[in-house]
Design a protein around this motif. Structure first.
Motif, PDB file in Angstrom:
ATOM      1  N   PRO A 340      41.185  46.182  27.076  1.00 14.68           N
ATOM      2  CA  PRO A 340      40.871  46.776  28.374  1.00 14.68           C
ATOM      3  C   PRO A 340      42.001  46.567  29.376  1.00 14.68           C
ATOM      4  O   PRO A 340      42.823  45.663  29.229  1.00 14.68           O
ATOM      5  CB  PRO A 340      39.609  46.030  28.802  1.00 14.68           C
ATOM      6  N   ARG A 341      42.025  47.397  30.373  1.00 15.03           N
ATOM      7  CA  ARG A 341      43.029  47.268  31.421  1.00 15.03           C
ATOM      8  C   ARG A 341      42.776  46.006  32.243  1.00 15.03           C
ATOM      9  O   ARG A 341      41.638  45.534  32.331  1.00 15.03           O
ATOM     10  CB  ARG A 341      42.990  48.499  32.329  1.00 15.03           C
ATOM     11  N   PRO A 342      43.817  45.473  32.882  1.00 16.27           N
ATOM     12  CA  PRO A 342      43.673  44.211  33.632  1.00 16.27           C
ATOM     13  C   PRO A 342      43.070  44.419  35.019  1.00 16.27           C
ATOM     14  O   PRO A 342      43.607  43.958  36.025  1.00 16.27           O
ATOM     15  CB  PRO A 342      45.119  43.710  33.710  1.00 16.27           C
ATOM     16  N   VAL A 343      41.945  45.101  35.068  1.00 16.28           N
ATOM     17  CA  VAL A 343      41.304  45.397  36.346  1.00 16.28           C
ATOM     18  C   VAL A 343      40.640  44.149  36.912  1.00 16.28           C
ATOM     19  O   VAL A 343      40.340  43.195  36.184  1.00 16.28           O
ATOM     20  CB  VAL A 343      40.278  46.538  36.201  1.00 16.28           C
ATOM     21  N   GLU A 344      40.385  44.182  38.211  1.00 15.94           N
ATOM     22  CA  GLU A 344      39.848  43.025  38.906  1.00 15.94           C
ATOM     23  C   GLU A 344      38.554  43.390  39.635  1.00 15.94           C
ATOM     24  O   GLU A 344      38.120  44.535  39.635  1.00 15.94           O
ATOM     25  CB  GLU A 344      40.893  42.502  39.903  1.00 15.94           C
ATOM     26  N   GLY A 345      37.963  42.384  40.291  1.00 18.62           N
ATOM     27  CA  GLY A 345      36.777  42.610  41.102  1.00 18.62           C
ATOM     28  C   GLY A 345      35.607  43.138  40.298  1.00 18.62           C
ATOM     29  O   GLY A 345      35.425  42.787  39.121  1.00 18.62           O
ATOM     30  N   ARG A 346      34.829  43.999  40.901  1.00 24.26           N
ATOM     31  CA  ARG A 346      33.623  44.498  40.241  1.00 24.26           C
ATOM     32  C   ARG A 346      33.964  45.325  38.999  1.00 24.26           C
ATOM     33  O   ARG A 346      33.170  45.392  38.053  1.00 24.26           O
ATOM     34  CB  ARG A 346      32.750  45.278  41.229  1.00 24.26           C
ATOM     35  N   CYS A 347      35.143  45.953  38.955  1.00 23.80           N
ATOM     36  CA  CYS A 347      35.535  46.713  37.773  1.00 23.80           C
ATOM     37  C   CYS A 347      35.634  45.808  36.543  1.00 23.80           C
ATOM     38  O   CYS A 347      35.246  46.196  35.440  1.00 23.80           O
ATOM     39  CB  CYS A 347      36.869  47.425  38.002  1.00 23.80           C
ATOM     40  N   ALA A 348      36.162  44.591  36.734  1.00 28.85           N
ATOM     41  CA  ALA A 348      36.317  43.658  35.612  1.00 28.85           C
ATOM     42  C   ALA A 348      34.969  43.221  35.056  1.00 28.85           C
ATOM     43  O   ALA A 348      34.863  42.876  33.874  1.00 28.85           O
ATOM     44  CB  ALA A 348      37.122  42.441  36.054  1.00 28.85           C
ATOM     45  N   GLN A 349      33.938  43.240  35.889  1.00 25.16           N
ATOM     46  CA  GLN A 349      32.611  42.787  35.475  1.00 25.16           C
ATOM     47  C   GLN A 349      31.683  43.921  35.091  1.00 25.16           C
ATOM     48  O   GLN A 349      30.550  43.692  34.694  1.00 25.16           O
ATOM     49  CB  GLN A 349      31.967  41.998  36.627  1.00 25.16           C
ATOM     50  N   CYS A 350      32.161  45.152  35.190  1.00 26.67           N
ATOM     51  CA  CYS A 350      31.305  46.322  34.997  1.00 26.67           C
ATOM     52  C   CYS A 350      30.914  46.500  33.536  1.00 26.67           C
ATOM     53  O   CYS A 350      31.759  46.435  32.636  1.00 26.67           O
ATOM     54  CB  CYS A 350      32.041  47.569  35.492  1.00 26.67           C
ATOM     55  N   ASN A 357      37.101  52.951  31.640  1.00 27.65           N
ATOM     56  CA  ASN A 357      38.447  52.383  31.516  1.00 27.65           C
ATOM     57  C   ASN A 357      39.058  52.036  32.873  1.00 27.65           C
ATOM     58  O   ASN A 357      40.271  52.105  33.065  1.00 27.65           O
ATOM     59  CB  ASN A 357      39.378  53.338  30.755  1.00 27.65           C
ATOM     60  N   GLY A 358      38.208  51.660  33.827  1.00 26.65           N
ATOM     61  CA  GLY A 358      38.712  51.234  35.123  1.00 26.65           C
ATOM     62  C   GLY A 358      39.059  52.352  36.081  1.00 26.65           C
ATOM     63  O   GLY A 358      39.606  52.108  37.159  1.00 26.65           O
ATOM     64  N   ASN A 359      38.797  53.594  35.670  1.00 29.34           N
ATOM     65  CA  ASN A 359      39.006  54.759  36.534  1.00 29.34           C
ATOM     66  C   ASN A 359      40.486  55.029  36.800  1.00 29.34           C
ATOM     67  O   ASN A 359      41.357  54.492  36.129  1.00 29.34           O
ATOM     68  CB  ASN A 359      38.198  54.625  37.831  1.00 29.34           C
ATOM     69  N   THR A 360      40.800  55.833  37.817  1.00 28.77           N
ATOM     70  CA  THR A 360      42.141  56.403  37.944  1.00 28.77           C
ATOM     71  C   THR A 360      43.205  55.406  38.366  1.00 28.77           C
ATOM     72  O   THR A 360      44.379  55.628  38.142  1.00 28.77           O
ATOM     73  CB  THR A 360      42.162  57.539  38.976  1.00 28.77           C
ATOM     74  N   GLN A 365      45.309  51.453  44.289  1.00 25.56           N
ATOM     75  CA  GLN A 365      46.686  51.196  44.686  1.00 25.56           C
ATOM     76  C   GLN A 365      46.975  51.727  46.093  1.00 25.56           C
ATOM     77  O   GLN A 365      47.632  51.063  46.896  1.00 25.56           O
ATOM     78  CB  GLN A 365      47.647  51.827  43.667  1.00 25.56           C
ATOM     79  N   GLN A 366      46.461  52.901  46.415  1.00 24.73           N
ATOM     80  CA  GLN A 366      46.717  53.487  47.727  1.00 24.73           C
ATOM     81  C   GLN A 366      46.023  52.717  48.846  1.00 24.73           C
ATOM     82  O   GLN A 366      46.560  52.595  49.951  1.00 24.73           O
ATOM     83  CB  GLN A 366      46.241  54.950  47.744  1.00 24.73           C
ATOM     84  N   LEU A 367      44.849  52.178  48.569  1.00 17.87           N
ATOM     85  CA  LEU A 367      44.079  51.519  49.629  1.00 17.87           C
ATOM     86  C   LEU A 367      44.346  50.021  49.743  1.00 17.87           C
ATOM     87  O   LEU A 367      44.153  49.439  50.809  1.00 17.87           O
ATOM     88  CB  LEU A 367      42.581  51.755  49.416  1.00 17.87           C
ATOM     89  N   THR A 368      44.772  49.395  48.650  1.00 13.16           N
ATOM     90  CA  THR A 368      44.970  47.939  48.690  1.00 13.16           C
ATOM     91  C   THR A 368      46.390  47.511  48.357  1.00 13.16           C
ATOM     92  O   THR A 368      46.742  46.352  48.590  1.00 13.16           O
ATOM     93  CB  THR A 368      44.019  47.238  47.697  1.00 13.16           C
ATOM     94  N   GLY A 369      47.183  48.395  47.768  1.00 18.58           N
ATOM     95  CA  GLY A 369      48.507  48.023  47.300  1.00 18.58           C
ATOM     96  C   GLY A 369      48.502  47.412  45.919  1.00 18.58           C
ATOM     97  O   GLY A 369      49.556  47.158  45.344  1.00 18.58           O
ATOM     98  N   ASN A 370      47.319  47.185  45.362  1.00 20.87           N
ATOM     99  CA  ASN A 370      47.168  46.573  44.042  1.00 20.87           C
ATOM    100  C   ASN A 370      46.534  47.582  43.094  1.00 20.87           C
ATOM    101  O   ASN A 370      45.360  47.928  43.255  1.00 20.87           O
ATOM    102  CB  ASN A 370      46.287  45.324  44.150  1.00 20.87           C
ATOM    103  N   PRO A 371      47.266  48.069  42.081  1.00 17.68           N
ATOM    104  CA  PRO A 371      46.701  49.073  41.184  1.00 17.68           C
ATOM    105  C   PRO A 371      45.557  48.565  40.322  1.00 17.68           C
ATOM    106  O   PRO A 371      44.834  49.371  39.725  1.00 17.68           O
ATOM    107  CB  PRO A 371      47.900  49.485  40.314  1.00 17.68           C
ATOM    108  N   TRP A 372      45.363  47.259  40.266  1.00 17.52           N
ATOM    109  CA  TRP A 372      44.306  46.709  39.413  1.00 17.52           C
ATOM    110  C   TRP A 372      43.088  46.240  40.208  1.00 17.52           C
ATOM    111  O   TRP A 372      42.130  45.709  39.629  1.00 17.52           O
ATOM    112  CB  TRP A 372      44.874  45.569  38.556  1.00 17.52           C
ATOM    113  N   ALA A 373      43.101  46.433  41.506  1.00 21.77           N
ATOM    114  CA  ALA A 373      41.932  46.083  42.323  1.00 21.77           C
ATOM    115  C   ALA A 373      40.753  46.965  41.929  1.00 21.77           C
ATOM    116  O   ALA A 373      40.914  48.024  41.312  1.00 21.77           O
ATOM    117  CB  ALA A 373      42.259  46.258  43.802  1.00 21.77           C
ATOM    118  N   GLU A 374      39.562  46.531  42.285  1.00 22.09           N
ATOM    119  CA  GLU A 374      38.378  47.337  41.977  1.00 22.09           C
ATOM    120  C   GLU A 374      38.513  48.714  42.610  1.00 22.09           C
ATOM    121  O   GLU A 374      39.113  48.880  43.674  1.00 22.09           O
ATOM    122  CB  GLU A 374      37.115  46.644  42.463  1.00 22.09           C
TER     123      GLU A 374
END
Length: 409
Positions: A340-350, A357-360, A365-374
């Motif tokens: 799985p992708r190295p997603v974080e937050g609620r995505c990692a627990q989904c 697959n963690g969505n787009t 990335q646009q809203l937090t600067g982190n492409p792996w944030a929820e």
């Protein structure tokens, strides 16, 4: 992209026969190479509000020449790329478009054309039909007034609708593309009716993604309940078509939470088929940016998909596409290709991570600067994704705060 009609036709078969059909050989085998969406030209006769390419009606310096395009096509073919979607800007404004399309067809690519339709008159419709495009997608973002406002040009709706009719009359497979926001959600159902009335082959429902002008206008994105209501209606229409044997295709894009939501929709109505559908959706695998979907822009820059124009992976003038695409030294590509992708937050627990697959990743990335944030665009609730009760009571998440700041909540 979620092929709703494919899964609901399988459901209709299961309801009729008592057995979920086995996947076809094509479905069960992974694609040999990515689908390539190729922005051959940035110039466009329109300046649409949600354009990811920020196109305008003037020439852009440095675009790939025909010979350069042909050289890249040779590499794509050797890399077993199956599909080329020729896009822009407005690709019909590129003088050598038909030379490129002709060569692509002769090389054995499935060739699609993505157009706003406003330039298609009877003579051009004849040429498109003669060229043998496998599919032509034309955007309609609402009925007359709404569409013209989105496209920033009076009469755009009538010309796009005329193009659909001209192409249909010539036997071309055509699709209607619609991007829903809070500004045009009221025209969604009338467009579904228009599709059927005009006997259009395909309806592509796109969620607003945060790229280009879509990023600038993200505060006007449809709220989650409106999104869910629209998808309920879309699934109902696709189910009706599947049940009645209609030759209509319904697909969605730019929000892979649509897969889990389809599973919930089916489970609530046809509970015994939920597990077979879950298996099919897991085989689909959700978002494929950087894996099975690629983008080449007008300057030859390669991107994980069309919504990543702000992030380049390399240029086909310097390195072959095939080398750029397989190079995981880039941290974004390494993460996108990871499973799985190295997603974080609620995505990692989904509980649906194996499906979506963690969505787009673009929204995060646009809203937090982190492409792996929820994913802030996920419209599923904590309870629906199986988030532990104590986590649901935790402090407000950063993405939620940002959504409020841009007007989503």
């Amino acid at each position: 992209m979620l092929r709703i009609s494919q899964y609901l036709r399988e459901l209709a078969h299961a309801e009729q026969t008592g057995q979920w059909p086995a996947p076809s050989r094509r479905d069960s085998a992974s694609a040999p190479g990515p689908v390539v969406i190729w922005n051959l030209i940035r110039r466009c006769n329109l300046t649409c509000k949600h354009c990811y390419a920020l196109s305008a009606d003037h020439d852009y310096a440095g675009e790939l020449s025909r010979d350069e395009v042909f050289a890249v096509m040779d590499d794509l073919k050797a890399f077993h790329v199956p599909v080329l979607i020729l896009s822009g800007g407005e690709p019909l404004m590129r003088p050598d478009l038909f030379d490129i399309a002709d060569r692509a067809k002769r090389m054995g690519f499935y060739v699609g054309l993505s157009s706003n339709g406003t330039l298609i008159d009877p003579a051009l419709a004849d040429r498109i039909a003669a060229q043998g495009f496998d599919y032509v997608g034309i955007s309609l973002d609402g009925l007359r007034e709404t569409h013209d406002q989105f496209r920033r040009q009076s009469g755009a709706f009538e010309r796009s609708l005329a193009a659909l009719r001209l192409l249909r009359a010539r036997g071309v497979k055509v699709g209607l593309r619609y991007t829903m926001t809070a500004l045009n959600a009221h025209d969604f159902e009338p467009l579904l009716d228009l599709m059927r009335q005009e006997q259009v082959d395909k309806f592509y429902f796109s969620h607003l993604n945060y790229a280009g002008r879509g990023n600038i206008h993200r505060g006007k994105d449809a709220q989650f309940q409106s999104t869910r209501a629209a998808l309920d209606r879309l699934y109902e229409r696709a189910w009706q078509a599947a049940r009645d044997g209609r030759d209509e295709e319904y697909v969605t894009g730019n929000n892979d939470a649509d897969g889990p939501y389809l599973l919930q929709w089916v489970a609530a109505r046809f509970a015994r088929w939920a597990e077979p559908l879950r298996a099919r959706l897991q085989a689909w695998g959700g978002n494929s940016s950087g894996v099975n979907v690629a983008n080449i822009d007008n300057l030859g820059e390669v991107h994980p998909d069309t919504m990543w124009w702000h992030y380049g992976l390399g240029n086909v003038r310097a390195r072959p596409f095939s080398q750029i695409w397989m190079d995981t030294r880039d941290p974004l590509m390494a993460g996108l290709k990871q499973r799985p992708r190295p997603v974080e937050g609620r995505c990692a627990q989904c509980q649906y991570l194996a499906i979506c697959n963690g969505n787009t990743r673009t929204r995060a990335q646009q809203l937090t600067g982190n492409p792996w944030a929820e994913d802030p665009g996920c419209y599923l609730s904590d309870e629906e994704i199986g988030l532990p009760a104590d986590a649901a009571k935790a402090a407000p998440r950063r993405a939620t705060i940002l959504l409020k700041e841009v007007g989503h909540a």
